[in-house]
Design a protein around this motif. Structure first.
Motif, PDB file in Angstrom:
ATOM      1  N   ASP A 108       0.828  -1.208   0.000  1.00 43.13           N
ATOM      2  CA  ASP A 108       0.000   0.000   0.000  1.00 43.13           C
ATOM      3  C   ASP A 108       0.864   1.260   0.000  1.00 43.13           C
ATOM      4  OD1 ASP A 108      -2.237  -1.607   0.059  1.00 43.13           O
ATOM      5  OD2 ASP A 108      -2.590  -1.339   2.218  1.00 43.13           O
ATOM      6  N   TYR A 109       1.896   1.260   0.834  1.00 41.89           N
ATOM      7  CA  TYR A 109       2.800   2.406   0.886  1.00 41.89           C
ATOM      8  C   TYR A 109       3.566   2.554  -0.435  1.00 41.89           C
ATOM      9  CZ  TYR A 109       2.130   3.165   5.908  1.00 41.89           C
ATOM     10  OH  TYR A 109       1.603   3.469   7.126  1.00 41.89           O
ATOM     11  N   TYR A 110       3.972   1.432  -0.995  1.00 37.85           N
ATOM     12  CA  TYR A 110       4.686   1.476  -2.273  1.00 37.85           C
ATOM     13  C   TYR A 110       3.783   2.065  -3.355  1.00 37.85           C
ATOM     14  CZ  TYR A 110       7.294  -0.084  -6.363  1.00 37.85           C
ATOM     15  OH  TYR A 110       7.984  -0.113  -7.546  1.00 37.85           O
ATOM     16  N   GLN A 111       2.536   1.628  -3.384  1.00 37.75           N
ATOM     17  CA  GLN A 111       1.583   2.139  -4.371  1.00 37.75           C
ATOM     18  C   GLN A 111       1.347   3.633  -4.159  1.00 37.75           C
ATOM     19  OE1 GLN A 111       0.360   0.384  -6.866  1.00 37.75           O
ATOM     20  NE2 GLN A 111      -0.853   2.047  -7.678  1.00 37.75           N
ATOM     21  N   LEU A 112       1.244   4.042  -2.917  1.00 36.79           N
ATOM     22  CA  LEU A 112       1.059   5.453  -2.608  1.00 36.79           C
ATOM     23  C   LEU A 112       2.247   6.279  -3.105  1.00 36.79           C
ATOM     24  CD1 LEU A 112      -0.826   7.433  -1.044  1.00 36.79           C
ATOM     25  CD2 LEU A 112       0.678   7.073   0.899  1.00 36.79           C
ATOM     26  N   ALA A 113       3.449   5.758  -2.913  1.00 38.97           N
ATOM     27  CA  ALA A 113       4.651   6.457  -3.387  1.00 38.97           C
ATOM     28  C   ALA A 113       4.683   6.521  -4.912  1.00 38.97           C
ATOM     29  CB  ALA A 113       5.894   5.773  -2.848  1.00 38.97           C
ATOM     30  N   LEU A 114       4.244   5.454  -5.567  1.00 36.74           N
ATOM     31  CA  LEU A 114       4.202   5.478  -7.034  1.00 36.74           C
ATOM     32  C   LEU A 114       3.187   6.504  -7.545  1.00 36.74           C
ATOM     33  CD1 LEU A 114       4.444   1.732  -8.138  1.00 36.74           C
ATOM     34  CD2 LEU A 114       6.167   3.525  -8.351  1.00 36.74           C
ATOM     35  N   ILE A 115       2.069   6.592  -6.883  1.00 33.85           N
ATOM     36  CA  ILE A 115       1.068   7.592  -7.274  1.00 33.85           C
ATOM     37  C   ILE A 115       1.634   8.991  -7.103  1.00 33.85           C
ATOM     38  CG2 ILE A 115      -1.167   8.598  -6.642  1.00 33.85           C
ATOM     39  CD1 ILE A 115      -2.061   5.688  -5.964  1.00 33.85           C
ATOM     40  N   ARG A 116       2.329   9.202  -5.990  1.00 29.73           N
ATOM     41  CA  ARG A 116       2.954  10.504  -5.756  1.00 29.73           C
ATOM     42  C   ARG A 116       4.020  10.789  -6.809  1.00 29.73           C
ATOM     43  NH1 ARG A 116       2.169  15.440  -4.451  1.00 29.73           N
ATOM     44  NH2 ARG A 116       3.924  16.402  -3.436  1.00 29.73           N
ATOM     45  N   LEU A 117       4.786   9.773  -7.171  1.00 24.86           N
ATOM     46  CA  LEU A 117       5.799   9.939  -8.214  1.00 24.86           C
ATOM     47  C   LEU A 117       5.144  10.322  -9.535  1.00 24.86           C
ATOM     48  CD1 LEU A 117       8.829   9.707  -8.910  1.00 24.86           C
ATOM     49  CD2 LEU A 117       8.389   7.326  -9.532  1.00 24.86           C
ATOM     50  N   TRP A 118       4.041   9.680  -9.862  1.00 27.36           N
ATOM     51  CA  TRP A 118       3.330  10.014 -11.100  1.00 27.36           C
ATOM     52  C   TRP A 118       2.852  11.465 -11.074  1.00 27.36           C
ATOM     53  CZ3 TRP A 118      -1.857  11.353 -11.859  1.00 27.36           C
ATOM     54  CH2 TRP A 118      -2.230  11.462 -13.187  1.00 27.36           C
ATOM     55  N   ARG A 119       2.325  11.898  -9.931  1.00 25.23           N
ATOM     56  CA  ARG A 119       1.878  13.296  -9.820  1.00 25.23           C
ATOM     57  C   ARG A 119       3.052  14.262  -9.971  1.00 25.23           C
ATOM     58  NH1 ARG A 119      -2.049  12.497  -4.699  1.00 25.23           N
ATOM     59  NH2 ARG A 119      -3.807  11.604  -5.807  1.00 25.23           N
ATOM     60  N   LEU A 120       4.204  13.858  -9.441  1.00 28.27           N
ATOM     61  CA  LEU A 120       5.389  14.712  -9.565  1.00 28.27           C
ATOM     62  C   LEU A 120       5.819  14.860 -11.016  1.00 28.27           C
ATOM     63  CD1 LEU A 120       7.498  13.527  -6.507  1.00 28.27           C
ATOM     64  CD2 LEU A 120       6.245  15.673  -6.756  1.00 28.27           C
ATOM     65  N   THR A 121       5.653  13.796 -11.797  1.00 24.32           N
ATOM     66  CA  THR A 121       6.011  13.906 -13.222  1.00 24.32           C
ATOM     67  C   THR A 121       5.108  14.909 -13.930  1.00 24.32           C
ATOM     68  OG1 THR A 121       4.547  12.089 -13.907  1.00 24.32           O
ATOM     69  CG2 THR A 121       6.831  11.530 -13.359  1.00 24.32           C
ATOM     70  N   GLN A 122       3.910  15.082 -13.430  1.00 21.10           N
ATOM     71  CA  GLN A 122       2.969  16.022 -14.043  1.00 21.10           C
ATOM     72  C   GLN A 122       3.230  17.469 -13.618  1.00 21.10           C
ATOM     73  OE1 GLN A 122       0.688  14.612 -16.210  1.00 21.10           O
ATOM     74  NE2 GLN A 122       1.807  12.750 -15.700  1.00 21.10           N
ATOM     75  N   THR A 123       3.773  17.657 -12.423  1.00 20.65           N
ATOM     76  CA  THR A 123       3.894  19.012 -11.879  1.00 20.65           C
ATOM     77  C   THR A 123       5.334  19.516 -11.755  1.00 20.65           C
ATOM     78  OG1 THR A 123       3.914  18.153  -9.625  1.00 20.65           O
ATOM     79  CG2 THR A 123       1.765  18.743 -10.543  1.00 20.65           C
ATOM     80  N   TYR A 124       6.303  18.683 -12.028  1.00 20.18           N
ATOM     81  CA  TYR A 124       7.698  19.091 -11.829  1.00 20.18           C
ATOM     82  C   TYR A 124       8.082  20.198 -12.809  1.00 20.18           C
ATOM     83  CZ  TYR A 124      12.753  19.017 -11.633  1.00 20.18           C
ATOM     84  OH  TYR A 124      14.065  19.382 -11.521  1.00 20.18           O
ATOM     85  N   ASP A 125       8.687  21.250 -12.270  1.00 21.98           N
ATOM     86  CA  ASP A 125       9.164  22.375 -13.076  1.00 21.98           C
ATOM     87  C   ASP A 125      10.654  22.532 -12.820  1.00 21.98           C
ATOM     88  OD1 ASP A 125       9.514  24.652 -14.564  1.00 21.98           O
ATOM     89  OD2 ASP A 125       8.346  25.949 -13.223  1.00 21.98           O
ATOM     90  N   PRO A 126      11.506  22.184 -13.796  1.00 19.86           N
ATOM     91  CA  PRO A 126      12.961  22.260 -13.580  1.00 19.86           C
ATOM     92  C   PRO A 126      13.471  23.679 -13.335  1.00 19.86           C
ATOM     93  CG  PRO A 126      12.457  21.467 -15.809  1.00 19.86           C
ATOM     94  CD  PRO A 126      11.169  21.680 -15.103  1.00 19.86           C
ATOM     95  N   GLU A 127      12.713  24.678 -13.748  1.00 15.25           N
ATOM     96  CA  GLU A 127      13.154  26.059 -13.513  1.00 15.25           C
ATOM     97  C   GLU A 127      13.017  26.450 -12.041  1.00 15.25           C
ATOM     98  OE1 GLU A 127      11.045  28.574 -16.170  1.00 15.25           O
ATOM     99  OE2 GLU A 127      11.862  27.609 -17.948  1.00 15.25           O
ATOM    100  N   LYS A 128      11.994  25.913 -11.370  1.00 17.95           N
ATOM    101  CA  LYS A 128      11.791  26.240  -9.960  1.00 17.95           C
ATOM    102  C   LYS A 128      12.723  25.444  -9.051  1.00 17.95           C
ATOM    103  CE  LYS A 128       6.936  27.561 -10.200  1.00 17.95           C
ATOM    104  NZ  LYS A 128       5.564  27.244  -9.763  1.00 17.95           N
ATOM    105  N   THR A 129      12.908  24.167  -9.365  1.00 22.23           N
ATOM    106  CA  THR A 129      13.773  23.296  -8.558  1.00 22.23           C
ATOM    107  C   THR A 129      14.726  22.555  -9.494  1.00 22.23           C
ATOM    108  OG1 THR A 129      12.051  21.629  -8.650  1.00 22.23           O
ATOM    109  CG2 THR A 129      12.155  22.958  -6.664  1.00 22.23           C
TER     110      THR A 129
END
Length: 156
Positions: free
Chosen positions: A28-49
């Motif tokens: 369950d925790y692994y799946q939660l982390a994967l979901i969070r990783l997927w969301r990060l791929t959608q929102t990551y901005d290399p200019e900000k971080t």
């Protein structure tokens, strides 16, 4: 992009799971982390971080910590006490200490509960909200569990 990040950060997720000693519900925790990783791929901005791996690490770490805290809070709030552990109404006279250690409200809750009333019924009889009766119940159960002489001690 997610597939690339999955290959790149899968070991990081396993490292975090190991770091926080997550063995129960690990999937369950692994799946939660994967979901969070997927969301990060959608929102990551290399200019900000600019440091991508550090950003992903911190986001996954806090995601897991938030879930651990949420589950711990839930367990503390809804710690169950088996209703069978409460004595019958007739047994109350044999346990005078149970009545003596409780306040008047707690004693009233205890008597109604032993008679088989539900929380809503007890709340109506005591002219309180259900939340107030739950709080009274919590205080009474703590006192009753701390009393080692009672037959229903440490029932969780």
């Amino acid at each position: 992009m997610f597939e690339e990040w999955y290959v790149k950060y899968d070991r990081m997720i396993h490292h975090l799971l190991h770091q926080y000693h997550i063995t129960y519900d690990r999937d369950d925790y692994y799946q939660l982390a994967l979901i969070r990783l997927w969301r990060l791929t959608q929102t990551y901005d290399p200019e900000k971080t600019p440091n991508e791996s550090q950003y992903v690490y911190l986001q996954l770490k806090f995601c897991l910590l938030d879930e651990i805290r949420r589950r711990m809070t839930y367990q503390q709030r809804f710690q169950l006490m088996a209703d069978e552990s409460l004595p019958e109404r007739e047994d109350l006279e044999s346990e005078p200490l149970a009545i003596e250690i409780l306040t008047e409200e707690e004693r009233t809750w205890f008597i109604y509960r032993c008679e088989g009333y539900t929380l809503a019924e007890i709340a109506a009889k005591m002219d309180r909200t259900v939340a107030q009766v739950k709080y009274i119940r919590k205080k009474a159960r703590i006192k009753l569990q701390e009393n080692n002489d009672l037959p229903f001690q440490n029932q969780a």
